[in-house]
Motif scaffolding. Structure first.
Motif, PDB file in Angstrom:
ATOM      1  N   GLU A 129      10.371 -14.548  -7.273  1.00 15.45           N
ATOM      2  CA  GLU A 129       9.178 -15.315  -7.642  1.00 15.45           C
ATOM      3  C   GLU A 129       8.602 -16.054  -6.440  1.00 15.45           C
ATOM      4  N   ALA A 132       6.843 -13.577  -3.987  1.00 17.89           N
ATOM      5  CA  ALA A 132       5.562 -13.094  -4.512  1.00 17.89           C
ATOM      6  C   ALA A 132       4.478 -14.164  -4.395  1.00 17.89           C
ATOM      7  N   LYS A 133       4.819 -15.404  -4.704  1.00 18.45           N
ATOM      8  CA  LYS A 133       3.824 -16.478  -4.667  1.00 18.45           C
ATOM      9  C   LYS A 133       3.412 -16.805  -3.233  1.00 18.45           C
ATOM     10  N   THR A 135       3.648 -14.893  -0.500  1.00 16.92           N
ATOM     11  CA  THR A 135       2.942 -13.769   0.118  1.00 16.92           C
ATOM     12  C   THR A 135       1.501 -13.695  -0.370  1.00 16.92           C
ATOM     13  N   ALA A 136       1.284 -13.948  -1.654  1.00 15.49           N
ATOM     14  CA  ALA A 136      -0.075 -13.916  -2.195  1.00 15.49           C
ATOM     15  C   ALA A 136      -0.953 -15.009  -1.587  1.00 15.49           C
ATOM     16  N   MET A 137      -0.349 -16.115  -1.159  1.00 15.60           N
ATOM     17  CA  MET A 137      -1.116 -17.202  -0.548  1.00 15.60           C
ATOM     18  C   MET A 137      -1.398 -16.963   0.929  1.00 15.60           C
ATOM     19  N   GLY A 138      -0.804 -15.911   1.520  1.00 13.80           N
ATOM     20  CA  GLY A 138      -1.084 -15.574   2.909  1.00 13.80           C
ATOM     21  C   GLY A 138      -0.012 -15.981   3.897  1.00 13.80           C
TER      22      GLY A 138
END
Length: 255
Positions: A129, A132-133, A135-138
């Motif tokens: 979790e 994923a969070k 990486t999605a934020m950059g």
């Protein structure tokens, strides 16, 4: 009014003067609109947009002013190896034709890396979790660091080797290392073992309960007599084995 009087009015100079003035006004208005629109819209003009990418903003503005173009900043980005204030992108692109006074919209490089607030993932999510969070934020992630604790549970985050916590603003180009449990207990952890306490028989009786188990004593062990073959009675059903007699050897007579 007679016909002669009616047609006589068309011979009036006042009437023809008004008609001529109206016609002249319409002609002047048409010519003015045509040339005015051409002048306002720069009809027939074509200016090639210059390449402003990687130029300093002040230099790019001087180039645009020389070509009677405008330049406007619409966004900022960050490229580490480029100087602050240089142009990263432009629209319209180089080589496109525009008219005088047209604006070129550019994105310039920021002076430092933009920062993002760290989300609440420490001691609140699993490794999957959290990855994923973030990486999605950059954010850029390194290999996770395993420490003693519950397996794959996030216990901390390091930004460029320094511990950070929830709510800290971290540069986007910082490398994050997630500290997760390896499923093993640390030997330095202290564990208090407590022996269970069982109620006594009297306490069972006070609670109105009885022990369903009864104590069973071990049966007495019988003494075994030593084995004596002479004391054994023969079994009538047992067959006696008879060994065959050996053949006597006959010695030859000597004559």
């Amino acid at each position: 009014m007679t016909f002669s009087e009616f047609f006589g009015k068309f011979k009036s100079r006042y009437l023809w003067g008004n008609l001529a003035a109206i016609a002249a006004t319409w002609m002047l208005l048409a010519v003015g609109v045509k040339y005015g629109i051409d002048e306002y819209t720069h009809h027939g003009e074509a200016i090639s947009v210059p390449n402003l990418t990687h130029k300093n903003f002040d230099d790019a503005k001087n180039v645009a002013d020389h070509l009677k173009l405008k330049i406007e900043v619409v966004d900022t980005g960050y490229v580490k190896h480029l100087p602050a204030g240089c142009i990263l992108e432009q629209s319209p692109g180089p080589g496109e034709t525009v008219k005088a006074g047209h604006a070129i919209y550019v994105t310039i490089n920021a002076g430092k890396s933009p920062t993002i607030k760290l989300p609440d993932v420490i001691d609140n999510s699993s490794l999957r979790e959290a990855m994923a969070k973030l990486t999605a934020m950059g954010f850029k992630l390194t290999l996770p660091q395993f420490i003693s604790g519950e397996k794959y549970w996030v216990y901390g985050i390091l930004a460029n080797g320094k511990p950070v916590s929830f709510g800290d603003r971290i540069p986007v180009d910082a490398k994050l290392t997630i500290q997760v449990g390896n499923g093993m207990r640390d030997m330095s952890d202290s564990v208090n073992y407590v022996d269970p306490v069982y109620p006594t028989d009297d306490e069972y009786e006070e609670m109105g309960e009885t022990d369903p188990f009864e104590e069973v004593s071990e049966p007495p062990i019988e003494e075994k007599q030593p084995f004596n073959p002479t004391n054994q009675s023969p079994d009538p059903n047992r067959k006696q084995s008879v060994k065959p007699a050996k053949n006597p050897t006959v010695k030859p007579e000597h004559r």
